[in-house]
Design a protein around this motif. Structure first.
Motif, short mmCIF file in Angstrom:
data_model
loop_
_atom_site.label_atom_id
_atom_site.label_comp_id
_atom_site.label_asym_id
_atom_site.label_seq_id
_atom_site.Cartn_x
_atom_site.Cartn_y
_atom_site.Cartn_z
N UNK A 178 -8.91 -1.08 -3.55
CA UNK A 178 -8.60 -1.78 -2.30
C UNK A 178 -7.40 -1.15 -1.61
N UNK A 179 -6.35 -0.90 -2.36
CA UNK A 179 -5.16 -0.27 -1.79
C UNK A 179 -5.50 1.11 -1.24
N UNK A 180 -6.28 1.87 -1.99
CA UNK A 180 -6.66 3.21 -1.52
C UNK A 180 -7.51 3.13 -0.25
N UNK A 181 -8.40 2.14 -0.17
CA UNK A 181 -9.23 1.98 1.04
C UNK A 181 -8.36 1.62 2.24
N UNK A 188 0.81 -1.22 0.00
CA UNK A 188 0.00 0.00 0.00
C UNK A 188 0.84 1.27 0.00
N UNK A 189 2.11 1.16 -0.26
CA UNK A 189 2.97 2.34 -0.26
C UNK A 189 2.81 3.12 -1.57
N UNK A 190 3.34 4.32 -1.61
CA UNK A 190 3.19 5.20 -2.77
C UNK A 190 3.72 4.57 -4.05
N UNK A 191 4.92 3.97 -3.98
CA UNK A 191 5.53 3.39 -5.18
C UNK A 191 4.70 2.23 -5.72
N UNK A 192 4.18 1.40 -4.84
CA UNK A 192 3.36 0.26 -5.28
C UNK A 192 2.05 0.73 -5.91
N UNK A 193 1.45 1.74 -5.32
CA UNK A 193 0.22 2.29 -5.89
C UNK A 193 0.50 2.89 -7.27
N UNK A 194 1.60 3.58 -7.41
CA UNK A 194 1.97 4.17 -8.69
C UNK A 194 2.20 3.07 -9.74
#
Length: 115
Positions: free
Chosen positions: A96-99, A42-48
């Motif tokens: 899901x990650x954002x939630x 759920x970190x920034x890099x993974x979301x990107x």
């Protein structure tokens, strides 16, 4: 000495409560086995990275419009196909990650898959 670590986890049933879709409609569920754990980050890099992967998939699948189909039946078939596509699974995974991020989780999260 071995350092024991803890990683937060949710049950796959919790996905519906978090984002309103069945867990199998997320990318992490691909080839998931019964009684297994799957990591999502759920970190920034993974979301990107997920967002970039989604854009790549959208480019290969294209936008689905009624004009692209020969008739209503084909359009409905294509919609059902799209619902199970990598595009939809990635969109759901991002939700899901954002939630989870909204809940304060910005690292690794395990999802226990059981049916």
């Amino acid at each position: 000495m071995v350092k024991v670590q803890n990683v937060p986890y949710i049950h796959c049933r919790d996905v519906r409560e978090l984002i309103g879709v069945h867990w199998s409609d997320c990318e992490f569920a691909q080839m998931a086995e019964n009684d297994s754990y799957h990591s999502i980050f759920c970190d920034d890099d993974s979301l990107k990275m997920l967002q970039e992967e989604l854009e790549d998939e959208k480019a290969s699948w294209g936008d689905l419009t009624p004009e692209e189909a020969e008739d209503e039946e084909e359009y409905q078939y294509l919609r059902r196909l799209r619902r199970r596509s990598p595009v939809t699974r990635l969109e759901n995974q991002i939700k899901l990650v954002e939630a989870l991020r909204e809940m304060g989780y910005n690292g690794e999260m395990l999802i226990y898959v059981s049916w």
